[in-house]
Scaffold this motif. Structure first.
Motif, short mmCIF file in Angstrom:
data_model
loop_
_atom_site.label_atom_id
_atom_site.label_comp_id
_atom_site.label_asym_id
_atom_site.label_seq_id
_atom_site.Cartn_x
_atom_site.Cartn_y
_atom_site.Cartn_z
N GLN A 84 -50.51 39.46 1.21
CA GLN A 84 -50.01 40.69 0.52
C GLN A 84 -48.50 40.94 0.69
OE1 GLN A 84 -51.66 42.95 -1.11
NE2 GLN A 84 -53.34 41.49 -1.07
N ASN A 85 -48.11 40.43 1.90
CA ASN A 85 -46.52 40.57 1.98
C ASN A 85 -45.69 39.63 1.01
OD1 ASN A 85 -46.83 42.18 4.08
ND2 ASN A 85 -46.56 40.39 5.78
N ALA A 86 -46.18 38.47 0.71
CA ALA A 86 -45.56 37.70 -0.33
C ALA A 86 -45.65 38.50 -1.65
CB ALA A 86 -46.41 36.22 -0.37
N ILE A 89 -43.01 41.20 -1.79
CA ILE A 89 -41.82 40.23 -1.77
C ILE A 89 -41.54 40.24 -3.30
CG2 ILE A 89 -40.30 38.38 -1.27
CD1 ILE A 89 -41.40 38.70 1.47
N TYR A 90 -42.46 39.37 -3.96
CA TYR A 90 -42.43 39.03 -5.35
C TYR A 90 -42.17 40.10 -6.31
CZ TYR A 90 -43.65 36.64 -9.99
OH TYR A 90 -43.50 36.38 -11.22
N ASN A 91 -43.17 41.21 -6.20
CA ASN A 91 -43.02 42.19 -7.04
C ASN A 91 -41.50 42.79 -6.76
OD1 ASN A 91 -45.70 41.95 -8.09
ND2 ASN A 91 -46.39 43.30 -6.51
N LEU A 92 -41.01 43.14 -5.72
CA LEU A 92 -39.80 43.47 -5.21
C LEU A 92 -38.65 42.62 -6.00
CD1 LEU A 92 -37.96 45.77 -3.79
CD2 LEU A 92 -38.13 44.11 -1.92
N VAL A 94 -39.01 40.84 -8.53
CA VAL A 94 -39.13 40.93 -10.17
C VAL A 94 -38.68 42.17 -10.46
CG1 VAL A 94 -40.95 41.53 -11.81
CG2 VAL A 94 -41.37 39.70 -10.31
N GLN A 95 -38.77 43.35 -9.90
CA GLN A 95 -38.27 44.51 -10.21
C GLN A 95 -36.66 44.37 -10.15
OE1 GLN A 95 -39.68 47.39 -11.65
NE2 GLN A 95 -41.59 46.00 -11.34
N GLU A 96 -36.26 43.76 -9.06
CA GLU A 96 -34.68 43.57 -9.06
C GLU A 96 -34.28 42.80 -10.21
OE1 GLU A 96 -34.05 41.94 -5.10
OE2 GLU A 96 -34.33 43.71 -4.05
N ARG A 97 -34.74 41.76 -10.65
CA ARG A 97 -34.41 41.03 -11.72
C ARG A 97 -34.39 41.67 -12.82
NH1 ARG A 97 -34.23 35.51 -10.61
NH2 ARG A 97 -33.62 35.48 -8.25
N LYS A 98 -35.62 42.88 -13.01
CA LYS A 98 -35.52 43.52 -14.29
C LYS A 98 -34.29 44.43 -14.57
CE LYS A 98 -40.68 43.56 -15.09
NZ LYS A 98 -41.68 44.42 -15.09
N LYS A 99 -34.09 45.09 -13.24
CA LYS A 99 -32.83 45.71 -13.33
C LYS A 99 -31.69 45.06 -13.83
CE LYS A 99 -34.74 49.33 -10.00
NZ LYS A 99 -34.69 49.95 -8.79
N LEU A 138 -37.97 37.78 -14.90
CA LEU A 138 -39.48 37.23 -14.22
C LEU A 138 -39.18 36.05 -13.46
CD1 LEU A 138 -41.79 38.10 -17.25
CD2 LEU A 138 -41.23 39.19 -15.27
N SER A 139 -37.97 35.62 -13.33
CA SER A 139 -37.82 34.35 -12.62
C SER A 139 -38.46 34.38 -11.04
CB SER A 139 -36.32 34.01 -12.09
OG SER A 139 -35.69 33.77 -13.64
N PRO A 140 -39.33 33.62 -10.42
CA PRO A 140 -39.78 33.69 -9.37
C PRO A 140 -39.08 33.60 -8.12
CG PRO A 140 -40.13 31.53 -10.06
CD PRO A 140 -39.48 32.39 -11.32
#
Length: 254
Positions: A84-86, A89-92, A94-99, A138-140
């Motif tokens: 869940q932590n991973a 972190i991944y979703n966070l 992704v949101q940063e990369r989208k912004k 969407l870069s991991p």
């Protein structure tokens, strides 16, 4: 509240390991000193964490200590928490990369408008397009993808030595006719040990090669032993210094 503040200050200083009271209770319950593990720690010094890393996996499961159903449940719960932590972190990321991508798109649009009508617009937009690959929304995140080459043989030797006793060996079973062909003899007793050899790490070859380490024969079926001797003699003449395969019976496996 005073205890919480005191613990926080000790963690900030980083000079001492801070252990949960659960460790004391478990020692009393087992009437012995229980080995310290991450599940007992509130805070671990860097040198203590280094010791843990050599004996415990990323989910808190010990490589050497005995386990119980309750400990396994704790490990599985920790695995769910780590996952869940991973994901968080991944979703966070992704949101940063989208912004970042949205900001780049706005900057590109503004730049195009500022250069509209000029001959420089094409070259500038090409330069910006070239930089988009590094900022794909969407870069991991790098934290989930580390370049690690896992040496299975080394891990097995360290943690599962019993299950890798034949790893690194290339073995030929004398169950082919003619010898050194790929035509299997029907109902050969050596077929019974084939899967055992592979299970314990051996590479089983239908033909004898320069990498073959062992040739296993059936003492009740030595019809091809003269062919084996002839082949080994030819190999010895061709490469006198080469280590020839050892010829053993199937009893060597048992």
């Amino acid at each position: 509240a005073r205890e919480v503040v005191k613990v926080t200050n000790l963690i900030k200083q980083g000079n001492a390991d801070i252990i949960k009271t659960k460790w004391v209770l478990d020692c009393i319950g087992q009437e012995a000193l229980v080995t310290l593990e991450p599940r007992y720690m509130i805070y671990s010094k860097p040198e203590t964490r280094a010791i843990f890393e050599n004996d415990i996996d990323c989910h808190g499961d010990s490589f050497s200590s005995n386990t119980t159903p309750n400990l396994l449940r704790e490990v599985f719960d920790q695995m769910d928490t780590n996952l869940q932590n991973a994901i968080s972190i991944y979703n966070l990321k992704v949101q940063e990369r989208k912004k970042e991508g949205e900001s780049l798109t706005r900057s590109r649009s503004n730049l195009k408008r500022s250069y509209s009508g000029s001959g420089e617009s094409t070259s500038h937009s090409k330069k910006i397009k070239g930089g988009e690959k590094d900022l794909h929304p969407l870069s991991p995140p790098p934290i989930l993808y580390k370049d690690r080459k896992i040496d299975i043989a080394r891990l097995e030797e360290k943690f599962l030595p019993k299950w890798s006793i034949f790893r690194g060996l290339e073995i030929h079973l004398d169950m082919f006719f003619p010898f050194n062909s790929e035509s299997v003899i029907a109902y050969s007793s050596l077929e019974l040990i084939l899967k055992n050899l592979e299970f314990y790490g051996a590479k089983v070859l239908p033909r004898v090669t320069w990498n073959t380490t062992h040739i296993i024969v059936d003492p009740d079926d030595l019809d091809r032993i003269s062919d084996i001797k002839s082949l080994l003699e030819r190999m010895k003449k061709k490469k006198p210094s080469h280590i020839l395969p050892l010829v053993v019976t199937k009893a060597w496996i048992v």
